[in-house]
Design a protein around this motif. Structure first.
Motif, PDB file in Angstrom:
ATOM      1  N   PRO A 128      11.010  18.990 -52.276  1.00 32.95           N
ATOM      2  CA  PRO A 128      12.047  20.025 -52.129  1.00 32.95           C
ATOM      3  C   PRO A 128      11.571  21.444 -52.395  1.00 32.95           C
ATOM      4  N   LYS A 129      10.559  21.613 -53.260  1.00 35.56           N
ATOM      5  CA  LYS A 129      10.050  22.965 -53.522  1.00 35.56           C
ATOM      6  C   LYS A 129       8.917  23.356 -52.586  1.00 35.56           C
ATOM      7  N   ARG A 130       8.605  22.457 -51.649  1.00 33.98           N
ATOM      8  CA  ARG A 130       7.568  22.720 -50.651  1.00 33.98           C
ATOM      9  C   ARG A 130       6.250  23.135 -51.311  1.00 33.98           C
ATOM     10  N   GLY A 131       5.797  24.345 -51.048  1.00 35.11           N
ATOM     11  CA  GLY A 131       4.533  24.792 -51.605  1.00 35.11           C
ATOM     12  C   GLY A 131       4.063  26.080 -50.962  1.00 35.11           C
ATOM     13  N   LEU A 132       2.806  26.400 -51.227  1.00 38.97           N
ATOM     14  CA  LEU A 132       2.232  27.679 -50.815  1.00 38.97           C
ATOM     15  C   LEU A 132       0.887  27.450 -50.158  1.00 38.97           C
ATOM     16  N   VAL A 133       0.652  28.129 -49.025  1.00 41.19           N
ATOM     17  CA  VAL A 133      -0.664  28.124 -48.391  1.00 41.19           C
ATOM     18  C   VAL A 133      -1.391  29.358 -48.897  1.00 41.19           C
ATOM     19  N   HIS A 134      -2.384  29.142 -49.746  1.00 41.30           N
ATOM     20  CA  HIS A 134      -3.002  30.269 -50.437  1.00 41.30           C
ATOM     21  C   HIS A 134      -4.141  30.857 -49.626  1.00 41.30           C
ATOM     22  N   SER A 135      -4.489  32.101 -49.938  1.00 42.45           N
ATOM     23  CA  SER A 135      -5.594  32.815 -49.296  1.00 42.45           C
ATOM     24  C   SER A 135      -5.509  32.703 -47.774  1.00 42.45           C
ATOM     25  N   PHE A 136      -4.336  33.024 -47.241  1.00 42.39           N
ATOM     26  CA  PHE A 136      -4.078  32.781 -45.822  1.00 42.39           C
ATOM     27  C   PHE A 136      -4.876  33.733 -44.942  1.00 42.39           C
ATOM     28  N   THR A 137      -5.537  33.170 -43.920  1.00 41.35           N
ATOM     29  CA  THR A 137      -6.314  33.979 -42.970  1.00 41.35           C
ATOM     30  C   THR A 137      -6.038  33.576 -41.528  1.00 41.35           C
ATOM     31  N   GLY A 138      -4.956  32.848 -41.294  1.00 43.82           N
ATOM     32  CA  GLY A 138      -4.647  32.366 -39.955  1.00 43.82           C
ATOM     33  C   GLY A 138      -3.952  33.399 -39.085  1.00 43.82           C
ATOM     34  N   THR A 139      -3.479  32.948 -37.939  1.00 42.10           N
ATOM     35  CA  THR A 139      -2.826  33.828 -36.965  1.00 42.10           C
ATOM     36  C   THR A 139      -1.360  34.026 -37.299  1.00 42.10           C
ATOM     37  N   ILE A 140      -0.742  34.987 -36.597  1.00 39.69           N
ATOM     38  CA  ILE A 140       0.694  35.213 -36.768  1.00 39.69           C
ATOM     39  C   ILE A 140       1.458  33.940 -36.417  1.00 39.69           C
TER      40      ILE A 140
ATOM     41  N   VAL B 139       5.919  29.129 -42.264  1.00 39.12           N
ATOM     42  CA  VAL B 139       7.167  29.644 -42.837  1.00 39.12           C
ATOM     43  C   VAL B 139       8.357  28.804 -42.376  1.00 39.12           C
ATOM     44  N   ALA B 140       8.341  28.394 -41.099  1.00 40.89           N
ATOM     45  CA  ALA B 140       9.418  27.559 -40.573  1.00 40.89           C
ATOM     46  C   ALA B 140       9.470  26.200 -41.265  1.00 40.89           C
ATOM     47  N   LEU B 141       8.335  25.749 -41.788  1.00 43.75           N
ATOM     48  CA  LEU B 141       8.294  24.502 -42.555  1.00 43.75           C
ATOM     49  C   LEU B 141       8.811  24.690 -43.979  1.00 43.75           C
ATOM     50  N   GLY B 142       9.082  25.943 -44.359  1.00 43.26           N
ATOM     51  CA  GLY B 142       9.571  26.226 -45.706  1.00 43.26           C
ATOM     52  C   GLY B 142       8.491  26.558 -46.694  1.00 43.26           C
ATOM     53  N   LEU B 143       7.283  26.843 -46.211  1.00 47.58           N
ATOM     54  CA  LEU B 143       6.161  27.160 -47.086  1.00 47.58           C
ATOM     55  C   LEU B 143       6.047  28.660 -47.318  1.00 47.58           C
ATOM     56  N   ASP B 144       5.512  29.036 -48.473  1.00 46.96           N
ATOM     57  CA  ASP B 144       5.203  30.430 -48.765  1.00 46.96           C
ATOM     58  C   ASP B 144       3.759  30.714 -48.365  1.00 46.96           C
ATOM     59  N   ILE B 145       3.435  32.009 -48.239  1.00 47.69           N
ATOM     60  CA  ILE B 145       2.111  32.444 -47.819  1.00 47.69           C
ATOM     61  C   ILE B 145       1.483  33.279 -48.927  1.00 47.69           C
ATOM     62  N   GLY B 146       0.268  32.898 -49.360  1.00 44.70           N
ATOM     63  CA  GLY B 146      -0.460  33.624 -50.398  1.00 44.70           C
ATOM     64  C   GLY B 146      -1.438  34.615 -49.784  1.00 44.70           C
TER      65      GLY B 146
ATOM     66  N   ALA C 127      -7.973  24.499 -39.193  1.00 47.96           N
ATOM     67  CA  ALA C 127      -7.505  23.111 -39.126  1.00 47.96           C
ATOM     68  C   ALA C 127      -5.989  23.037 -38.961  1.00 47.96           C
ATOM     69  N   SER C 128      -5.398  24.053 -38.357  1.00 50.97           N
ATOM     70  CA  SER C 128      -3.938  24.191 -38.381  1.00 50.97           C
ATOM     71  C   SER C 128      -3.206  22.992 -37.789  1.00 50.97           C
ATOM     72  N   GLU C 129      -3.716  22.419 -36.698  1.00 53.60           N
ATOM     73  CA  GLU C 129      -2.998  21.320 -36.045  1.00 53.60           C
ATOM     74  C   GLU C 129      -2.891  20.103 -36.957  1.00 53.60           C
TER      75      GLU C 129
ATOM     76  N   LEU D  51       0.077  16.647 -40.892  1.00 57.53           N
ATOM     77  CA  LEU D  51       0.118  15.841 -42.106  1.00 57.53           C
ATOM     78  C   LEU D  51       1.153  16.382 -43.094  1.00 57.53           C
ATOM     79  N   LEU D  52       1.249  17.686 -43.181  1.00 59.56           N
ATOM     80  CA  LEU D  52       2.231  18.285 -44.087  1.00 59.56           C
ATOM     81  C   LEU D  52       3.663  17.988 -43.659  1.00 59.56           C
ATOM     82  N   GLY D  53       3.904  18.151 -42.359  1.00 54.62           N
ATOM     83  CA  GLY D  53       5.267  18.019 -41.850  1.00 54.62           C
ATOM     84  C   GLY D  53       5.883  16.664 -42.149  1.00 54.62           C
ATOM     85  N   ALA D  54       5.047  15.622 -42.225  1.00 59.02           N
ATOM     86  CA  ALA D  54       5.559  14.279 -42.484  1.00 59.02           C
ATOM     87  C   ALA D  54       6.020  14.102 -43.927  1.00 59.02           C
ATOM     88  N   ARG D  55       5.523  14.944 -44.835  1.00 60.12           N
ATOM     89  CA  ARG D  55       5.797  14.730 -46.258  1.00 60.12           C
ATOM     90  C   ARG D  55       6.665  15.805 -46.901  1.00 60.12           C
TER      91      ARG D  55
END
Length: 332
Positions: free
Chosen positions: A192-204, A211-218, A176-178, A183-187
């Motif tokens: 300020p602390k952004r957040g984390l996308v957990h159990s990541f299985t997406g593409t490079i 990461v460019a949005l400032g999110l961490d990867i779990g 559901a990346s698009e 939805l994330l980018g608007a908020r």
């Protein structure tokens, strides 16, 4: 509420975990699952070994654990576990995308459920027991659980609630990346602390955009099943990496591409079938936070860096984002 009295002072811990360990934060562990009480498919298969699971985690170097909230009831349970395990367990509060239909079936309607989530999050944040809003997001792989439109509607509503409560995000994204990124980018500017996308299985490419949005990867065992997964893990910047087990799921299995990197990893306690469980043993097929050193070990091998570097970077990233009782984050 299940009884979670404090563990005995001298639990029986296998010698294999007595050596010096690195320090870890398990940012995704479903300790509220009945399986950690010996209950499988609503049947008691063995004694409640919750405290053994927790103590094994501590002995493995797991200094902090974030207990995942997947709906209102499980979020309340996660907060209770945090209350009963101070300084060690912390909760997330939110409704998983696969459970988003609960907003429309809630007795008081969507507004009542959102209000209850808000109240719980505010109270638990104030007491130091809740450190993230989630698990929220989108899951288009399992639309049979909740269709796309309710997922989108209540992901937006919960993002707005996270902005109001001002907790970092604990996020879920599958196929559901698009929509997820839109939805994330608007908020995110309001978080300020952004957040984390957990159990990541997406593409490079997906990882790089997050990461460019400032999110961490779990990263956990499910993040390293295939060679393609490993190629993604290799490229995650250490300053954006956090690690997890997502137990009782997402163990590293012999069939996974990651398994070949387990040589030289810390030994684990013996695991047996649930029917043969005895105190001090793990259960086959039930992942638990004591296995988090294996995740760090594989990541280090894939990246070609010392495991100490991976463990310390991930630990510091988790403290930076979620606080977890750290004094330098106490006022955040």
């Amino acid at each position: 509420m299940t009884n979670t009295a404090q563990p005995p002072q001298q639990p029986e811990i296998p010698d294999v975990l007595s050596e010096k360990k690195l320090r870890y934060v398990d940012i995704g562990i479903n300790l509220g699952d009945p399986i950690f009480r010996g209950v499988y498919h609503e049947k008691q298969a063995h004694d409640d070994d919750f405290h053994d699971v927790v103590q094994r985690a501590v002995e493995a170097g797991c200094e902090k654990m974030m207990v995942t909230g997947s709906d209102l009831k499980e979020s309340e349970h996660a907060v209770q576990i945090a209350v009963e395990n101070p300084g060690l367990c912390y909760a997330t509060v939110g409704v998983h995308p696969c459970s988003a239909k609960q907003f429309d079936t809630h007795a008081g309607g969507p507004a009542a459920l959102l209000s209850a989530l808000e109240d719980l999050a505010i109270r638990a944040k104030a007491s130091g027991h809740a450190v993230a809003f989630g698990e929220i997001g989108l899951d288009y792989d399992r639309l049979f659980l909740t269709p796309k439109e309710p997922q989108l509607k209540y992901f937006e509503a919960q993002l707005d609630l996270a902005v109001k409560v001002q907790l970092p995000l604990f996020l879920h994204s599958r196929a559901a990346s698009e929509d997820f990124e839109r939805l994330l980018g608007a908020r995110l500017p309001e978080l300020p602390k952004r957040g984390l996308v957990h159990s990541f299985t997406g593409t490079i490419e997906e990882m790089q955009r997050l990461v460019a949005l400032g999110l961490d990867i779990g990263v956990n065992g499910c993040s390293m099943k295939s060679e393609d997964n490993l190629a993604v893990v290799k490229e995650i910047p250490l300053e954006r990496l956090q690690i997890e087990t997502d137990g009782p799921w997402c163990e590293i299995r012999p069939s996974h591409a990651s398994a070949k990197f387990l040589a030289g990893a810390p030994p684990m306690p013996k695991a047996v079938k649930k029917e043969k469980w005895a105190k001090g043993l793990m259960v086959k097929g039930r992942n638990e936070p004591a296995t988090i050193p294996l995740v760090a070990h594989v990541i280090a091998k894939v990246k070609g860096v010392p495991v100490e570097e991976v463990a310390e970077a991930a630990y510091n990233n988790s403290i930076r984002m979620f606080g977890l009782g750290s004094m330098e984050n106490a006022s955040s």
